[in-house]
Design an enzyme around this catalytic site. Sequence first.
Site, PDB file in Angstrom:
ATOM      1  N   GLU A 103       0.833  -1.195   0.000  1.00  0.00           N
ATOM      2  CA  GLU A 103       0.000   0.000   0.000  1.00  0.00           C
ATOM      3  C   GLU A 103       0.872   1.252   0.000  1.00  0.00           C
ATOM      4  O   GLU A 103       1.869   1.335   0.716  1.00  0.00           O
ATOM      5  CB  GLU A 103      -0.868  -0.040   1.260  1.00  0.00           C
ATOM      6  CG  GLU A 103      -1.742   1.147   1.519  1.00  0.00           C
ATOM      7  CD  GLU A 103      -2.486   0.999   2.835  1.00  0.00           C
ATOM      8  OE1 GLU A 103      -3.355   1.848   3.100  1.00  0.00           O
ATOM      9  OE2 GLU A 103      -2.209   0.047   3.603  1.00  0.00           O
ATOM     10  N   ASP A 211      13.734  -1.017  14.958  1.00  0.00           N
ATOM     11  CA  ASP A 211      14.576  -0.039  14.269  1.00  0.00           C
ATOM     12  C   ASP A 211      13.841   1.298  14.253  1.00  0.00           C
ATOM     13  O   ASP A 211      13.653   1.917  13.208  1.00  0.00           O
ATOM     14  CB  ASP A 211      14.888  -0.520  12.852  1.00  0.00           C
ATOM     15  CG  ASP A 211      16.021   0.263  12.184  1.00  0.00           C
ATOM     16  OD1 ASP A 211      16.718   1.012  12.894  1.00  0.00           O
ATOM     17  OD2 ASP A 211      16.212   0.121  10.964  1.00  0.00           O
TER      18      ASP A 211
END
Length: 303
Positions: A103, A211
């Site tokens: 997306e 992260d």
Amino acid sequence: MNATLLQQFTSIEDAIASLFGSQVKITGMDRVSGGDINQAYRLALSDGTYIFMKSNKKENISFFAAEAEGLSAIAKTGMIRVPRILCGGVDEGGMNCSFLLMEFIEGKKRVKDYWEAFAYQLAAMHRAGTSDFTVGGIFGFSSDNFIGAGKQMNKADDSWVSFFRGCRLEPQFKKAFPFFEMEGKRKALKLLDRIDRILVEPEYPSLLHGDLWSGNVMTGRDGGAWLIDPAVYVGHAEADIAMTELFGGFPPAFYDAYREAAPMQPGYGRRRSLYHLYHLLNHLNMFGRAYLPSVMDAIEEYF
């Protein structure tokens, strides 16, 4: 790696046809900036749809399988938005690459109290159940994945301290030791021996983004924060918070709201540089000697 999470095709055109119908074609491909590992594009389709594509060398399809698995885990908590994975594969035609389609996030104006809302969502994700994500232990993940381009070991463990030593710092130190002088190696090994005097076991295990720096938080079409490019595993929530503070940090409103929703255990300030050390070592191993002074500064904080 759970391959079923990433439906794979042998060409980008076949993937588009399967997703959107045989009449839909790619009408535009624009490069998107950001990231050091993959090339990124916004694809315009003939039906007016935009989708996002990452590409890499054909042999690196495992990067994308890991990313799909990580985004799926975050989505499963139901606490914070991530882009929907469409499919991936290895293009055997003109592009001759591995690819991931997902997306396209149409970033819009941020909602009021954006950072506070993000903090509450992240705290809720950190408090969500984790038993579905590990096998044979409390901490780790169902498979190994990647931190940047580096492999990230996620072997299950019942101790956070043991997991962080054996699956985070030890592998990175082993790769990085060619950069070290003898005294640096001595201090690194001594630090590994005393980790249990620095880290603490969490009050509850948390699914981590892994992260979490500013480049991996985007504004979605709803005006809220969406997470991208995860390196997920189950660990101590403060490891995610420490990562947010490594490269510039988030606004104070974020930290105030997070601590309101999920108070930090005492002594976090002393532990923070140890969490930073993992990522600094990874940068040293990926990008070279320029990161060695930062690595040594982090080590020296414990001597």
